[in-house]
Design a protein around this motif. Structure first.
Motif, PDB file in Angstrom:
ATOM      1  N   VAL A 225     -57.127 127.364  35.553  1.00  6.65           N
ATOM      2  CA  VAL A 225     -57.762 126.083  35.386  1.00  6.65           C
ATOM      3  C   VAL A 225     -56.069 124.634  35.230  1.00  6.65           C
ATOM      4  CG1 VAL A 225     -58.774 124.260  33.553  1.00  6.65           C
ATOM      5  CG2 VAL A 225     -59.592 126.221  34.821  1.00  6.65           C
ATOM      6  N   MET A 226     -54.851 125.205  34.656  1.00  3.45           N
ATOM      7  CA  MET A 226     -54.512 124.352  34.534  1.00  3.45           C
ATOM      8  C   MET A 226     -53.055 124.451  34.923  1.00  3.45           C
ATOM      9  SD  MET A 226     -55.047 124.234  30.924  1.00  3.45           S
ATOM     10  CE  MET A 226     -52.977 123.029  30.667  1.00  3.45           C
TER      11      MET A 226
ATOM     12  N   LEU B 156     -48.767 118.179  38.078  1.00  2.00           N
ATOM     13  CA  LEU B 156     -48.437 117.171  38.222  1.00  2.00           C
ATOM     14  C   LEU B 156     -46.755 116.465  37.107  1.00  2.00           C
ATOM     15  CD1 LEU B 156     -52.148 115.494  36.700  1.00  2.00           C
ATOM     16  CD2 LEU B 156     -50.949 115.211  38.879  1.00  2.00           C
ATOM     17  N   ARG B 157     -45.822 117.306  37.139  1.00  2.00           N
ATOM     18  CA  ARG B 157     -44.982 117.182  36.334  1.00  2.00           C
ATOM     19  C   ARG B 157     -44.091 116.980  37.573  1.00  2.00           C
ATOM     20  NH1 ARG B 157     -45.038 122.960  32.549  1.00  2.00           N
ATOM     21  NH2 ARG B 157     -46.634 122.411  30.892  1.00  2.00           N
ATOM     22  N   HIS B 158     -44.674 117.784  38.897  1.00  2.00           N
ATOM     23  CA  HIS B 158     -43.748 116.890  40.151  1.00  2.00           C
ATOM     24  C   HIS B 158     -43.463 115.443  40.255  1.00  2.00           C
ATOM     25  CE1 HIS B 158     -42.933 116.707  44.636  1.00  2.00           C
ATOM     26  NE2 HIS B 158     -42.136 117.883  43.357  1.00  2.00           N
TER      27      HIS B 158
ATOM     28  N   THR C 274     -46.887 110.931  41.857  1.00  2.00           N
ATOM     29  CA  THR C 274     -46.031 109.337  42.044  1.00  2.00           C
ATOM     30  C   THR C 274     -47.540 109.331  43.303  1.00  2.00           C
ATOM     31  OG1 THR C 274     -43.663 109.227  41.870  1.00  2.00           O
ATOM     32  CG2 THR C 274     -45.029 108.137  43.900  1.00  2.00           C
ATOM     33  N   MET C 275     -47.709 109.647  43.810  1.00  2.00           N
ATOM     34  CA  MET C 275     -49.041 109.474  44.570  1.00  2.00           C
ATOM     35  C   MET C 275     -50.043 109.616  44.323  1.00  2.00           C
ATOM     36  SD  MET C 275     -46.774 109.565  47.385  1.00  2.00           S
ATOM     37  CE  MET C 275     -49.136 109.261  48.820  1.00  2.00           C
TER      38      MET C 275
ATOM     39  N   ALA D  96     -54.778 118.530  41.480  1.00  2.00           N
ATOM     40  CA  ALA D  96     -54.379 117.755  40.766  1.00  2.00           C
ATOM     41  C   ALA D  96     -54.532 116.385  40.866  1.00  2.00           C
ATOM     42  CB  ALA D  96     -52.541 118.272  40.795  1.00  2.00           C
ATOM     43  N   TYR D  97     -53.931 116.088  42.843  1.00  2.00           N
ATOM     44  CA  TYR D  97     -53.851 114.680  43.051  1.00  2.00           C
ATOM     45  C   TYR D  97     -55.406 113.782  42.443  1.00  2.00           C
ATOM     46  CZ  TYR D  97     -54.790 111.421  47.020  1.00  2.00           C
ATOM     47  OH  TYR D  97     -55.326 110.224  47.864  1.00  2.00           O
ATOM     48  N   SER D  98     -56.820 114.950  43.108  1.00  2.00           N
ATOM     49  CA  SER D  98     -57.626 114.446  43.050  1.00  2.00           C
ATOM     50  C   SER D  98     -57.821 113.834  41.648  1.00  2.00           C
ATOM     51  CB  SER D  98     -58.539 115.232  43.647  1.00  2.00           C
ATOM     52  OG  SER D  98     -58.669 115.567  45.022  1.00  2.00           O
ATOM     53  N   PHE D  99     -57.846 114.331  40.421  1.00  2.00           N
ATOM     54  CA  PHE D  99     -58.087 114.682  39.015  1.00  2.00           C
ATOM     55  C   PHE D  99     -57.741 113.015  38.771  1.00  2.00           C
ATOM     56  CE2 PHE D  99     -56.579 114.449  34.926  1.00  2.00           C
ATOM     57  CZ  PHE D  99     -57.282 114.426  34.280  1.00  2.00           C
TER      58      PHE D  99
END
Length: 405
Positions: free
Chosen positions: A216-217, A223-225, A230-231, A352-355
């Protein structure tokens, strides 16, 4: 993208938009692929299905626009949160059980939504619908690719076609059923999803299992990337425009459910056509960043014009349909960029992006209704335009992180 894994270990498609592959494999798929694709159409209908009935719900349940727009907020909030866990769930219990669980949840909560007697009940049931939608959508593409025959290209295009068909038909069906009763679209989705549940249960046999268990993590660590972040922020801001248009516009068009359905059907058709047929060409010709700068700038301008021309219904209708064409281009290009910008596996990057982006879709609908009360009916469109403008600024500031896109 350094990994060639798709959702939870399924192989990612390569060159999936080739027309030759399309002609050879599009129709040569097992019935299981079509069963899942049918379910995808119904699932994607959920985005615009309730659009034409928002004013009717507001009137009959004595709710304010901001209260009714919580139908989008709760749906997007739970979908975004659930996206984070879908990989961990499907990698443990399997793709088919995850798929069927998502379908069953949608069947139950869409039916409960149609049986509601208050706006609060509908909002909570739409949240449950969002959970089912996340479990289903996050797994459907991996399943289609995993069971496809004759190459993955045709299967991926089938998935994209299902997405476009669902988004375009959703408002039309919502308008037709909503002209009978605002409860109609909810019961319609429940019935169709029950049929999809039966078809998938019977026809979907052997599904490849995930190669490893996801954590899950992992999406949070991704998201540290800076490029992926940015996206995500770009999509968060852009969704202020997207869902201002989708959730608030029905209240200023002053139309019944039937006519609202036709307007947003035009919006959905424009979105579907440009996402599949226009976006790839623009991306090749101008590049990802230049295309996003231009399209996001035009979306902001379109929303600003809607704010200025609020008294002209024909102008608003034209702007809604034009926005659909622009949104289709943006959705395809920005999603492709997300897959290319980071070294993470596709499901991790997507989760990550969808969150992040769904949080924008959760805030904007509620805020647009409040802004209309606090200030005037023009302001939600101006704020939506401002949010999309900030998305352009975010891309410009983070351009160094997007060098490989």
């Amino acid at each position: 993208m350094s990994s060639n894994a798709d959702s939870n270990g399924a192989p990612a498609p390569s060159g999936t938009h080739g027309h030759g592959a399309f002609s050879l494999s599009f129709f040569r798929q097992p019935l299981a692929v079509y069963a899942v694709a049918f379910a995808c159409v119904i699932a994607f209908m959920g985005l615009g299905l309730v659009d034409p009935i928002l004013p009717a719900i507001s009137k009959q349940l004595h709710a304010t626009p901001s209260q009714v727009e919580l139908l989008f907020s709760s749906y997007n909030l739970v979908t975004g949160l659930a996206m984070v866990i879908t990989g961990a769930v499907s990698s443990r219990i399997g793709f088919k059980p995850t798929l069927l669980t998502g379908l069953l949840i949608i069947v139950i909560f869409s039916a409960l939504g149609g049986s509601s007697h208050s706006i609060a009940e509908i909002v909570w049931f739409r949240a449950g619908w969002g959970l089912g939608n996340a479990l289903f959508i996050a797994t459907a593409l991996a399943v289609i690719v995993g069971v496809a025959s004759g190459g993955t290209a045709g299967a991926i295009i089938l998935y994209e076609a299902a997405l476009g068909l669902g988004i375009s038909v959703g408002p039309l069906l919502g308008g037709e059923l909503g002209s009978i009763s605002w409860r109609g679209p909810f019961y319609g989705v429940s019935t169709l999803m029950a049929l999809a549940f039966i078809l998938v249960s019977v026809l979907l046999k052997k599904v490849p299992r995930a190669t490893r268990r996801s954590s899950v993590m992992e999406p949070f660590r991704a998201l540290r990337h800076k490029g992926l972040l940015t996206m995500g922020i770009t999509a968060f801001l852009y969704n202020f425009g997207f869902f201002t248009l989708l959730a608030y516009t029905p209240f200023v068009l002053n139309m019944d459910a039937h006519h609202l359905g036709y307007v947003f059907f035009g919006w959905g058709v424009a979105l579907a056509v440009t996402s599949v047929f226009v976006a790839p060409s623009l991306r090749v010709r101008f590049g990802t960043r230049a295309t996003l700068y231009g399209v996001l700038g035009l979306i902001a301008l379109d929303l600003f014009v809607m704010g200025l021309g609020l008294s002209s219904i024909p102008l608003l209708v034209v702007c809604v349909i034009a926005a659909g064409a622009l949104l289709g281009i943006n959705n395809t290009v920005i999603t492709t960029a997300v897959m290319d910008v980071s070294p993470f596996e596709r499901p991790i990057a997507s989760a990550a992006y969808s969150f992040v982006r769904f949080m924008g879709g959760a805030i904007a609908p509620w805020l647009s209704g409040k802004l209309a009360v606090w200030f005037n009916p023009h302001v939600p469109f101006y704020v939506g335009a401002f949010g999309v403008s900030l998305a352009v600024l975010t891309l410009i500031i983070g351009r160094r992180q997007l060098a490989n896109v």
